[in-house]
Design a protein around this motif. Structure first.
Motif, PDB file in Angstrom:
ATOM      1  N   ILE A  12     -95.783  14.678  38.788  1.00 42.60           N
ATOM      2  CA  ILE A  12     -94.992  13.129  38.722  1.00 42.60           C
ATOM      3  C   ILE A  12     -94.283  13.040  37.500  1.00 42.60           C
ATOM      4  N   MET A  13     -94.564  13.833  36.441  1.00 43.13           N
ATOM      5  CA  MET A  13     -93.940  13.927  35.163  1.00 43.13           C
ATOM      6  C   MET A  13     -92.424  14.385  35.478  1.00 43.13           C
ATOM      7  N   ALA A  14     -92.482  15.396  36.097  1.00 45.25           N
ATOM      8  CA  ALA A  14     -91.070  16.060  36.339  1.00 45.25           C
ATOM      9  C   ALA A  14     -90.220  15.123  37.027  1.00 45.25           C
ATOM     10  N   ALA A  15     -90.855  14.246  37.908  1.00 42.93           N
ATOM     11  CA  ALA A  15     -90.160  13.198  38.657  1.00 42.93           C
ATOM     12  C   ALA A  15     -89.624  12.174  37.944  1.00 42.93           C
ATOM     13  N   ALA A  16     -90.406  11.822  36.879  1.00 44.65           N
ATOM     14  CA  ALA A  16     -90.341  10.564  35.947  1.00 44.65           C
ATOM     15  C   ALA A  16     -89.025  11.101  34.777  1.00 44.65           C
ATOM     16  N   MET A  17     -89.167  12.344  34.527  1.00 45.33           N
ATOM     17  CA  MET A  17     -88.194  12.775  33.572  1.00 45.33           C
ATOM     18  C   MET A  17     -86.523  12.718  34.157  1.00 45.33           C
ATOM     19  N   ASN A  18     -86.632  13.365  35.437  1.00 42.71           N
ATOM     20  CA  ASN A  18     -85.346  13.549  36.186  1.00 42.71           C
ATOM     21  C   ASN A  18     -85.026  12.102  36.671  1.00 42.71           C
ATOM     22  N   ILE A  19     -85.528  11.133  37.336  1.00 42.98           N
ATOM     23  CA  ILE A  19     -85.232   9.924  37.469  1.00 42.98           C
ATOM     24  C   ILE A  19     -84.991   9.020  36.369  1.00 42.98           C
ATOM     25  N   GLY A  20     -85.984   9.029  35.538  1.00 36.49           N
ATOM     26  CA  GLY A  20     -85.776   8.211  34.510  1.00 36.49           C
ATOM     27  C   GLY A  20     -84.997   8.370  33.094  1.00 36.49           C
ATOM     28  N   GLY A  21     -84.766   9.862  33.171  1.00 37.73           N
ATOM     29  CA  GLY A  21     -83.730  10.380  32.183  1.00 37.73           C
ATOM     30  C   GLY A  21     -82.290  10.081  32.565  1.00 37.73           C
ATOM     31  N   VAL A  22     -82.346  10.365  33.950  1.00 37.64           N
ATOM     32  CA  VAL A  22     -80.699  10.142  34.338  1.00 37.64           C
ATOM     33  C   VAL A  22     -80.402   8.916  34.257  1.00 37.64           C
ATOM     34  N   LEU A  23     -81.294   7.837  34.912  1.00 38.19           N
ATOM     35  CA  LEU A  23     -80.943   6.591  34.930  1.00 38.19           C
ATOM     36  C   LEU A  23     -80.814   5.796  33.450  1.00 38.19           C
ATOM     37  N   LEU A  24     -81.670   6.377  32.565  1.00 38.89           N
ATOM     38  CA  LEU A  24     -81.325   5.763  31.274  1.00 38.89           C
ATOM     39  C   LEU A  24     -80.284   6.084  30.430  1.00 38.89           C
ATOM     40  N   PHE A  25     -79.982   7.425  30.358  1.00 39.80           N
ATOM     41  CA  PHE A  25     -78.885   8.227  29.526  1.00 39.80           C
ATOM     42  C   PHE A  25     -77.490   7.967  30.232  1.00 39.80           C
ATOM     43  N   ILE A  50     -79.587  15.132  40.657  1.00 44.02           N
ATOM     44  CA  ILE A  50     -80.843  15.195  40.008  1.00 44.02           C
ATOM     45  C   ILE A  50     -81.868  14.390  40.032  1.00 44.02           C
ATOM     46  N   VAL A  51     -81.518  13.044  40.548  1.00 49.59           N
ATOM     47  CA  VAL A  51     -82.351  11.879  40.884  1.00 49.59           C
ATOM     48  C   VAL A  51     -83.110  12.027  42.088  1.00 49.59           C
ATOM     49  N   ILE A  52     -82.455  12.685  43.044  1.00 49.62           N
ATOM     50  CA  ILE A  52     -82.837  13.117  44.435  1.00 49.62           C
ATOM     51  C   ILE A  52     -83.929  14.521  44.339  1.00 49.62           C
ATOM     52  N   TRP A  53     -83.515  15.206  43.326  1.00 45.73           N
ATOM     53  CA  TRP A  53     -84.586  16.442  42.956  1.00 45.73           C
ATOM     54  C   TRP A  53     -85.818  15.545  42.494  1.00 45.73           C
ATOM     55  N   GLY A  54     -85.784  14.767  41.737  1.00 48.71           N
ATOM     56  CA  GLY A  54     -86.828  14.031  40.979  1.00 48.71           C
ATOM     57  C   GLY A  54     -87.755  13.291  42.137  1.00 48.71           C
TER      58      GLY A  54
END
Length: 135
Positions: A12-25, A50-54
């Motif tokens: 879940i953390m890996a997903a949050a980092m991929n999805i949230g990180g990409v969308l934020l930055f 990267i979001v899809i990997w998330g």
């Protein structure tokens, strides 16, 4: 915390980092500086992937059968990004990136480290042959 709960949380953390990180930055795919600095890996298409990997990591958190080989595939995927980031760092100056765009600077400062941490996590899941938690 049990290993099964730790695995679920890690995915879940890996997903949050991929999805949230990409969308934020990337500012929801509008930060063209990220694209310009690495047009092959970090194009908007690359960021979307990267979001899809998330999403795949998130789905994996809820698999109740053996996830060994799926985690192994994630290790390889993360290794590719760690290598790409390392090569990018060897050929670029982060100070110049921060001068152009702080969000892009933060993104390029941390994305490879993030991928390395989760690569190690996925390798741990793979090597310990643990099945996903049963609910």
């Amino acid at each position: 915390m049990t290993k099964n709960k730790l695995i679920k949380l890690g995915f879940i953390m890996a997903a949050a980092m991929n999805i949230g990180g990409v969308l934020l930055f990337s500012r929801f795919f509008t930060n063209s500086m990220i694209n310009e600095l690495d047009p092959v890996v970090m194009s908007n298409f690359g960021l979307l992937m990267i979001v899809i990997w998330g999403l795949a990591y998130l789905a994996s958190a809820f698999i109740t059968s053996n996830i060994k080989w799926l985690a192994g595939a994630f290790v390889i995927e993360k290794l590719v990004y760690v290598v790409a980031w390392s090569l990018w760092l060897a050929n670029n100056n982060l100070d110049d990136v921060y001068d152009k765009d702080v969000f892009a600077g933060i993104f390029y400062s941390i994305y490879g480290l993030n991928d390395f941490v989760f690569m190690v996590f996925f390798a741990w899941v793979f090597l310990t042959h643990i099945k996903a938690p049963k609910r």
